[in-house]
Design an enzyme around this catalytic site. Sequence first.
Site, PDB file in Angstrom:
ATOM      1  N   ASP A  59      16.792 -48.532 -14.949  1.00 23.36           N
ATOM      2  CA  ASP A  59      15.749 -47.889 -15.760  1.00 23.36           C
ATOM      3  C   ASP A  59      14.585 -47.437 -14.885  1.00 23.36           C
ATOM      4  O   ASP A  59      14.283 -48.066 -13.873  1.00 23.36           O
ATOM      5  CB  ASP A  59      15.274 -48.880 -16.837  1.00 23.36           C
ATOM      6  CG  ASP A  59      14.530 -48.187 -17.961  1.00 23.36           C
ATOM      7  OD1 ASP A  59      14.634 -46.943 -18.080  1.00 23.36           O
ATOM      8  OD2 ASP A  59      13.840 -48.889 -18.730  1.00 23.36           O
TER       9      ASP A  59
ATOM     10  N   ASN B 194      20.981 -42.779 -25.889  1.00 18.24           N
ATOM     11  CA  ASN B 194      20.366 -41.749 -25.042  1.00 18.24           C
ATOM     12  C   ASN B 194      20.669 -40.328 -25.522  1.00 18.24           C
ATOM     13  O   ASN B 194      20.003 -39.381 -25.104  1.00 18.24           O
ATOM     14  CB  ASN B 194      20.773 -41.910 -23.570  1.00 18.24           C
ATOM     15  CG  ASN B 194      20.127 -43.094 -22.884  1.00 18.24           C
ATOM     16  OD1 ASN B 194      20.698 -43.714 -21.982  1.00 18.24           O
ATOM     17  ND2 ASN B 194      18.902 -43.437 -23.273  1.00 18.24           N
TER      18      ASN B 194
HETATM   19  C1  IPE Z   1      18.592 -48.207 -21.163  1.00 20.71           C
HETATM   20  O1  IPE Z   1      17.430 -47.532 -20.792  1.00 20.71           O
HETATM   21  C2  IPE Z   1      19.775 -47.342 -20.938  1.00 20.71           C
HETATM   22  C3  IPE Z   1      20.077 -47.015 -19.545  1.00 20.71           C
HETATM   23  C4  IPE Z   1      19.475 -47.508 -18.495  1.00 20.71           C
HETATM   24  C5  IPE Z   1      21.169 -46.102 -19.352  1.00 20.71           C
HETATM   25  P1  IPE Z   1      16.536 -46.762 -21.860  1.00 20.71           P
HETATM   26  O2  IPE Z   1      15.382 -46.217 -21.089  1.00 20.71           O
HETATM   27  O3  IPE Z   1      17.350 -45.815 -22.624  1.00 20.71           O
HETATM   28  O4  IPE Z   1      16.087 -47.958 -22.820  1.00 20.71           O
HETATM   29  P2  IPE Z   1      14.834 -48.093 -23.795  1.00 20.71           P
HETATM   30  O5  IPE Z   1      14.816 -46.859 -24.650  1.00 20.71           O
HETATM   31  O6  IPE Z   1      13.620 -48.171 -22.931  1.00 20.71           O
HETATM   32  O7  IPE Z   1      15.094 -49.359 -24.548  1.00 20.71           O
HETATM   33  C1  IPE Z   2      17.031 -44.499 -16.845  1.00 22.48           C
HETATM   34  O1  IPE Z   2      15.801 -43.899 -16.638  1.00 22.48           O
HETATM   35  C2  IPE Z   2      18.138 -43.491 -16.972  1.00 22.48           C
HETATM   36  C3  IPE Z   2      18.645 -43.314 -18.345  1.00 22.48           C
HETATM   37  C4  IPE Z   2      18.283 -44.033 -19.366  1.00 22.48           C
HETATM   38  C5  IPE Z   2      19.617 -42.270 -18.549  1.00 22.48           C
HETATM   39  P1  IPE Z   2      14.921 -43.345 -17.836  1.00 22.48           P
HETATM   40  O2  IPE Z   2      15.228 -41.896 -18.040  1.00 22.48           O
HETATM   41  O3  IPE Z   2      15.054 -44.201 -19.040  1.00 22.48           O
HETATM   42  O4  IPE Z   2      13.454 -43.502 -17.212  1.00 22.48           O
HETATM   43  P2  IPE Z   2      12.131 -43.925 -17.955  1.00 22.48           P
HETATM   44  O5  IPE Z   2      12.401 -45.218 -18.662  1.00 22.48           O
HETATM   45  O6  IPE Z   2      11.795 -42.823 -18.918  1.00 22.48           O
HETATM   46  O7  IPE Z   2      11.134 -44.064 -16.857  1.00 22.48           O
HETATM   47 MG    MG Z   3      14.046 -45.823 -19.717  1.00 24.27          MG
END
Ligand code: IPE
Ligand code: IPE
Ligand code: MG
Length: 247
Positions: free
Chosen positions: A25, A73
Amino acid sequence: MSAAQQAAVTADGPPIPLHLAIIMDGNGRWAAARGLPRALGHKAGAEAVKRTVEAAGELGIPWLTLFAFSSENWRRPPDEVRDLTGLLRHYLRHEVQTLVERGARLRIIGDRHAFGAETAAEILRAEDLTAGNTRINVNVALSYGGRAEIAEAARAIARRVAEGTLSPDAIDETTVARHMQTAGIPDPDLLIRTSGEQRISNFLLWQCAYAELVFQDVLWPDFTAEHLAAAVAEFGRRERRYGARVG
Ligand code: IPE
Ligand code: IPE
Ligand code: MG
């Protein structure tokens, strides 16, 4: 000793996880901090994946499961979903050879069909190309949701009951585990989440029942072998009890 208690390999020093799961993340925040589009954060995140596969292999961790795209997502803006699926296709086409060279066997869990027939076929091709590799098993969770996985297992079990090949009274935890997409794979011993968030976000809900959780303040694109080593060292200091009284 239960299967769970065996689930750590001991080299000469402290135990290392047999199965490491990572919620990768922070790509978006990494990009925002640099004034870059989020797509470049995801691209940098993909490079961190390559480093991590190598670092986990170096440490002798035999199973690695990476959360790359959750079933939730898809709720992101269409251009971000397009960037993420485009990156996935790019890596399936151009980076599978790197996995082969590193002795990594790739498996995808989640709903590969959600990405369309062409990408699903490329996933299958990548899995086939790496099927003979034994140094490290790399599972990538794509359009994956823990609750969806449990619901799918329940449907499969219910079908067997309806067919008359399974008695409801015979359904136990082993039955359920065998119907999960991770059937045959040991449960994660260690779950790392980067970016400072401290939640599971629907990842491996069944499998992480007794995983040790490590939350690190690093954004995923900045994750290095040192962060991995620190998390594994922390794991080595944890006392795992599985509900039993100690001493
Ligand atoms: C969890 O991260 C999913 C992945 C790392 C692929 P998200 O960024 O989607 O999770 P939330 O929305 O903060 O819970
Ligand atoms: C994790 O990074 C990747 C996916 C969830 C696909 P994020 O895109 O969630 O990054 P933040 O949480 O917005 O920083
Ligand atoms: Mg995230």
